[in-house]
Design a protein around this motif. Structure first.
Motif, short mmCIF file in Angstrom:
data_model
loop_
_atom_site.label_atom_id
_atom_site.label_comp_id
_atom_site.label_asym_id
_atom_site.label_seq_id
_atom_site.Cartn_x
_atom_site.Cartn_y
_atom_site.Cartn_z
N UNK A 44 37.08 45.54 27.06
CA UNK A 44 36.09 44.94 27.67
C UNK A 44 35.98 43.53 28.10
N UNK A 45 36.69 42.63 27.53
CA UNK A 45 36.87 41.29 28.07
C UNK A 45 37.72 41.20 29.28
N UNK A 46 38.74 41.79 29.41
CA UNK A 46 39.92 41.95 30.52
C UNK A 46 39.08 42.60 31.62
N UNK A 47 38.23 43.70 31.24
CA UNK A 47 37.59 44.31 32.29
C UNK A 47 36.65 43.69 32.89
N UNK A 48 35.82 43.08 32.26
CA UNK A 48 34.72 41.98 32.71
C UNK A 48 35.36 41.05 33.76
N UNK A 49 36.47 40.40 33.19
CA UNK A 49 37.11 39.41 34.15
C UNK A 49 37.60 40.15 35.26
N UNK A 54 37.03 40.71 41.19
CA UNK A 54 36.91 41.60 42.38
C UNK A 54 35.59 41.42 43.11
N UNK A 55 34.53 40.90 42.51
CA UNK A 55 33.22 40.62 43.03
C UNK A 55 33.58 39.28 43.80
N UNK A 56 33.89 38.26 43.19
CA UNK A 56 34.15 37.17 43.86
C UNK A 56 35.06 37.10 45.28
N UNK A 57 36.16 37.95 45.19
CA UNK A 57 36.87 38.33 46.38
C UNK A 57 36.15 39.01 47.32
N UNK A 58 35.44 39.87 46.97
CA UNK A 58 34.35 40.72 47.98
C UNK A 58 33.30 39.80 48.79
#
Length: 68
Positions: A44-49, A54-58
């Motif tokens: 979950x921690x790696x997934x959230x990261x 991805x959101x930041x890049x998008x």
């Protein structure tokens, strides 16, 4: 037991002067539930990261601006 620490940061130890505990606590073996929960937490921690990255890049690609 720690006897001394010299100038170079080395630690002098003594096993003979160390205290011996009469009844040390038994080491708890991890259960299947404990192992699963620790793996799930790490996932979950790696997934959230990754999602955050991805959101930041998008956002950068689309030219979206952050709201204040």
């Amino acid at each position: 037991k720690v006897l001394a620490i010299d100038e170079e940061g080395r630690i002098n130890l003594s096993l003979k002067k160390a205290e011996v505990k009469e009844n040390p606590e038994p080491v708890k073996e991890p259960t299947a539930q404990d192992i699963f929960e620790s793996k799930l937490k790490a996932f979950m921690q790696s997934s959230e990261s990754r999602i955050s990255d991805l959101k930041h890049q998008n956002d950068r690609r689309s030219g979206a601006k952050r709201r204040k």
